[in-house]
Write an enzyme that holds these catalytic residues in place. Structure first.
Site, PDB file in Angstrom:
ATOM      1  N   ARG A  68      -7.624  -8.314  -9.376  1.00 50.94           N
ATOM      2  CA  ARG A  68      -7.953  -9.880  -8.784  1.00 50.94           C
ATOM      3  C   ARG A  68      -9.695  -8.922  -9.323  1.00 50.94           C
ATOM      4  O   ARG A  68      -9.841  -8.106  -9.870  1.00 50.94           O
ATOM      5  CB  ARG A  68      -8.037  -9.979  -8.581  1.00 50.94           C
ATOM      6  CG  ARG A  68      -8.206  -9.691  -7.137  1.00 50.94           C
ATOM      7  CD  ARG A  68      -8.176 -10.099  -6.100  1.00 50.94           C
ATOM      8  NE  ARG A  68      -8.867  -9.723  -4.915  1.00 50.94           N
ATOM      9  CZ  ARG A  68      -9.902  -8.839  -4.143  1.00 50.94           C
ATOM     10  NH1 ARG A  68     -10.916  -9.035  -4.616  1.00 50.94           N
ATOM     11  NH2 ARG A  68      -9.654  -7.922  -3.237  1.00 50.94           N
TER      12      ARG A  68
ATOM     13  N   LYS B 269       1.011  -1.547  -0.177  1.00 49.45           N
ATOM     14  CA  LYS B 269       0.426  -0.252   0.157  1.00 49.45           C
ATOM     15  C   LYS B 269       1.145   1.416   0.365  1.00 49.45           C
ATOM     16  O   LYS B 269       0.096   2.323  -0.425  1.00 49.45           O
ATOM     17  CB  LYS B 269      -1.209   0.494   1.491  1.00 49.45           C
ATOM     18  CG  LYS B 269      -2.171  -1.023   0.342  1.00 49.45           C
ATOM     19  CD  LYS B 269      -3.069  -1.055   2.244  1.00 49.45           C
ATOM     20  CE  LYS B 269      -3.614  -1.709   2.031  1.00 49.45           C
ATOM     21  NZ  LYS B 269      -5.583  -1.886   2.584  1.00 49.45           N
TER      22      LYS B 269
ATOM     23  N   GLU C 127      -2.474   6.937   7.478  1.00 47.85           N
ATOM     24  CA  GLU C 127      -3.799   8.056   6.302  1.00 47.85           C
ATOM     25  C   GLU C 127      -4.644   8.697   7.515  1.00 47.85           C
ATOM     26  O   GLU C 127      -5.056   8.036   8.850  1.00 47.85           O
ATOM     27  CB  GLU C 127      -4.381   6.784   5.692  1.00 47.85           C
ATOM     28  CG  GLU C 127      -4.285   6.577   5.070  1.00 47.85           C
ATOM     29  CD  GLU C 127      -4.767   6.001   3.772  1.00 47.85           C
ATOM     30  OE1 GLU C 127      -6.281   5.477   3.874  1.00 47.85           O
ATOM     31  OE2 GLU C 127      -4.260   5.003   2.810  1.00 47.85           O
TER      32      GLU C 127
ATOM     33  N   HIS D  81     -15.143  -2.519   8.082  1.00 46.26           N
ATOM     34  CA  HIS D  81     -14.252  -2.895   7.251  1.00 46.26           C
ATOM     35  C   HIS D  81     -14.261  -3.712   6.183  1.00 46.26           C
ATOM     36  O   HIS D  81     -13.426  -3.465   4.929  1.00 46.26           O
ATOM     37  CB  HIS D  81     -12.412  -2.529   6.630  1.00 46.26           C
ATOM     38  CG  HIS D  81     -12.393  -1.303   8.375  1.00 46.26           C
ATOM     39  ND1 HIS D  81     -13.541   0.000   8.685  1.00 46.26           N
ATOM     40  CD2 HIS D  81     -11.837  -1.015   9.554  1.00 46.26           C
ATOM     41  CE1 HIS D  81     -12.736   0.175   9.827  1.00 46.26           C
ATOM     42  NE2 HIS D  81     -12.238   0.230  10.295  1.00 46.26           N
TER      43      HIS D  81
HETATM   44  P1  ADP Z   1      -8.540  -3.409   3.026  1.00 51.93           P
HETATM   45  O1  ADP Z   1      -7.253  -3.849   1.838  1.00 51.93           O
HETATM   46  O2  ADP Z   1      -7.885  -3.981   4.307  1.00 51.93           O
HETATM   47  O3  ADP Z   1      -9.566  -4.294   2.881  1.00 51.93           O
HETATM   48  P2  ADP Z   1      -9.214  -0.632   2.816  1.00 51.93           P
HETATM   49  O4  ADP Z   1      -7.704  -0.019   2.462  1.00 51.93           O
HETATM   50  O5  ADP Z   1      -9.314  -1.085   1.287  1.00 51.93           O
HETATM   51  O6  ADP Z   1      -8.301  -1.561   3.098  1.00 51.93           O
HETATM   52  O7  ADP Z   1     -10.084  -0.232   2.917  1.00 51.93           O
HETATM   53  C1  ADP Z   1     -11.295  -0.879   3.543  1.00 51.93           C
HETATM   54  C2  ADP Z   1     -12.266  -0.139   4.610  1.00 51.93           C
HETATM   55  O8  ADP Z   1     -11.723   0.827   5.745  1.00 51.93           O
HETATM   56  C3  ADP Z   1     -12.581   0.768   3.529  1.00 51.93           C
HETATM   57  O9  ADP Z   1     -13.855   0.545   2.684  1.00 51.93           O
HETATM   58  C4  ADP Z   1     -12.635   2.429   4.865  1.00 51.93           C
HETATM   59  O10 ADP Z   1     -14.205   1.652   4.874  1.00 51.93           O
HETATM   60  C5  ADP Z   1     -12.307   1.502   5.500  1.00 51.93           C
HETATM   61  N1  ADP Z   1     -10.803   2.921   5.448  1.00 51.93           N
HETATM   62  C6  ADP Z   1     -10.321   2.452   5.074  1.00 51.93           C
HETATM   63  N2  ADP Z   1      -9.141   3.711   5.500  1.00 51.93           N
HETATM   64  C7  ADP Z   1      -9.637   4.835   5.294  1.00 51.93           C
HETATM   65  C8  ADP Z   1      -9.624   6.340   5.875  1.00 51.93           C
HETATM   66  N3  ADP Z   1      -8.471   6.604   5.670  1.00 51.93           N
HETATM   67  N4  ADP Z   1     -10.466   6.849   7.001  1.00 51.93           N
HETATM   68  C9  ADP Z   1     -11.793   5.953   6.894  1.00 51.93           C
HETATM   69  N5  ADP Z   1     -12.281   5.113   6.488  1.00 51.93           N
HETATM   70  C10 ADP Z   1     -10.763   4.140   5.934  1.00 51.93           C
END
Ligand code: ADP
Length: 501
Positions: A290, A116, A199, A234
């Site tokens: 994917r 990431k 973040e 999430h």
């Molecule tokens: P993963 O790869 O573990 O699935 P992601 O980065 O795709 O994680 O994030 C999954 C979810 O987590 C997002 O859809 C959101 O709900 C929450 N999330 C991720 N980053 C943030 C952020 N910076 N602020 C608020 N919510 C976040």
């Protein structure tokens, strides 16, 4: 086109890929563990190879066994599905080294997007807006400086993270030291990589993602967005296309950015660029290299078979998609049906599927990975299948999904089916007023407790009974107030959903 493809997966996605192959005239090879001897993907495939015992580490995660199975059966390509080794650059590399085709992007693109922090830097270079954040953090002082710069609260995330796991909200600098050591230890254990980064924590965003396709003839397109804000911890539970928050202008802007992101890493195949959207701004979150669980909603609103396109692209053919100005066509919704009890903290449920009746009728699709007599264990992801509907408008799609959910009967284990019925009846959802905090605002949808389950059981039972009397032509409208009937229906409901046995 290939003559034979091996599907290195199980459950609903293996079935989905087999179906795509069959429609393309491609022969199929399934692989399976001892726990999956009697499962739809094994039955539907042309051939099936046993690759090991139930634990995934001894079967579906054994690259060598899977490559041997491809050699043994003369398959020319390997489709990884999602999960397991779908985003492992090592697996993709080993498939290529065995002179097989990997149905997915080049290993370098998987590696670049899988990290990431590396993906964030690459996207910043490519001019893609990312969530404000930091590089990998090892020292508390670095983290505090980054947090002060980004603005608190921040989200601590694993660089190698996935599946919504291992994220922590840090309210202020004082909370950072403890969280940092715990998070990096956990990340090391879960992902084999202890790097973490920060973040900005967006307070109330929507999760909106763009589907892209790229072929080896230089064409990269997007197929519009999916709204995936209904989540728990999430992880996505309900997805739809289009998003109630996206108009044609925003769709075009997000689509262009997603295409630029894919081009920046030399992407090939189907992929998804995920964004958070808040206050009119969108920010790159990550790219999934994917096919995704929620791909069918895009298939409904574009008429494109994404899995067939993946296979065509892997065979070196140009994609066969004509982008249409009429997209999105109507509205599609998907509910993930998992073997979990939504009223007991989504506790996993296992047991034999005693009976299964899947809905059909206009605009309804069931992508399932179970069958009657299948023994649902606890070795794999709890997703049993996905119910997807398509209708002209969002309101009609909601009504259609309610109808289809009531027709779906899975007996023998607890499932998330009643949770979905609750969401579809909830006013904010119906109004499209949703964000990733939706379940925080609506804890009643997953609440436990005596009074609560009784009220819910009565409501669901009344719905079931009403539906039954209607289909049997009785024409009687039964309300929750007609106590005797409701009581009868509650026990029926218990029996059917297996929740209280
Ligand atoms: P993963 O790869 O573990 O699935 P992601 O980065 O795709 O994680 O994030 C999954 C979810 O987590 C997002 O859809 C959101 O709900 C929450 N999330 C991720 N980053 C943030 C952020 N910076 N602020 C608020 N919510 C976040």
């Amino acid at each position: 086109m290939f003559d034979k493809v091996l599907i290195a997966n199980r459950g609903e996605i293996a079935v989905r890929v087999i179906r795509a192959c069959q429609e393309l005239g491609v022969r199929t090879v399934a692989v399976y563990s001892e726990a999956d001897r009697l499962s739809p993907h094994v039955i539907l495939a042309g051939e099936a190879v046993l690759i090991g015992p139930a634990p995934a580490a001894e079967s579906y995660l054994r690259a060598e066994a899977i490559i041997d199975a491809a050699r043994l059966t003369g398959a020319q390509a390997v489709h990884p599905g999602y999960g397991f080794m779908a985003e492992s650059p090592e697996f993709a590399r080993r498939v290529l080294e065995a002179d097989l085709v990997f149905v997915g992007p080049p290993p370098e693109a998987i590696a670049e997007m899988g990290d990431k922090t590396a993906a964030r830097s690459r996207m910043i270079e490519a001019g893609v807006p990312v969530v404000p954040g930091s590089d990998a953090i090892t020292e508390v002082a670095e983290g505090v400086a980054a947090g002060d710069r980004i603005g608190w609260p921040v989200l601590l995330k694993a660089a190698a993270g996935g599946g919504g796991k291992g994220m922590r909200v840090i309210e202020s600098a004082e909370d950072l030291p403890r969280a940092l050591s715990a998070a990096s230890r956990e990340a090391g254990q879960a992902f084999g990589d202890s790097r973490v980064y920060l973040e900005k924590y967006l307070s109330d965003p929507r999760h909106i993602e763009i589907q892209i396709l790229a072929d080896t003839h230089g064409r990269v397109i997007h197929l519009g967005e999916r709204e995936c804000s209904i989540q728990r911890r999430h992880q996505k539970l309900v997805e739809e296309a289009p998003s109630p928050a996206v108009d044609a202008d925003l769709r075009a802007r997000m689509g262009d950015v997603a295409v630029a992101a894919a081009e920046a890493v030399g992407y090939v195949g189907a992929g998804t660029v995920e964004f958070l959207y808040q206050n009119g701004e969108f920010y790159f979150l990550e790219m999934n290299t994917r096919i995704q669980v929620e791909h069918p909603v895009t298939e409904f609103v574009t008429g494109v078979d994404l899995v067939q396109e993946q296979i065509r692209i892997a065979a070196g053919l140009p994609m066969s998609v004509e982008v249409s100005p009429d997209w999105p066509l109507g509205h599609a919704i998907e509910c993930r049906i998992s073997g979990e009890d939504p009223f007991s903290g989504f506790f996993p449920s296992s047991g034999r599927i005693r009976a299964l009746e899947v809905p059909c009728g206009p605009g309804v699709r069931w992508d399932g990975g179970i069958m009657e007599h299948y023994e649902v264990g606890l070795h794999y992801d709890p997703l049993l299948g996905k119910l997807i509907v398509h209708a002209a408008t969002r309101d009609q799609a909601i009504l259609r999904m309610r109808r289809a959910l009531r027709e779906l009967q899975i007996e023998g284990i607890r499932t998330t089916q009643p949770f979905h019925l609750g969401v579809l009846d909830e006013e904010d959802f119906k109004a499209g007023d949703i964000s990733v905090r939706y379940l925080d605002r609506h804890p009643e949808l997953v609440e436990t407790g005596e009074g609560d389950w009784q009220a819910r059981a009565a409501a669901v039972a009344a719905t079931l009974l009403e539906h039954r009397t209607r289909v049997s032509g009785g024409g009687v409208t039964v309300t929750a107030a007609s106590a005797a009937r409701v009581t009868g229906a509650i026990s029926e409901w218990r029996r059917r959903l297996g929740r209280f046995d």
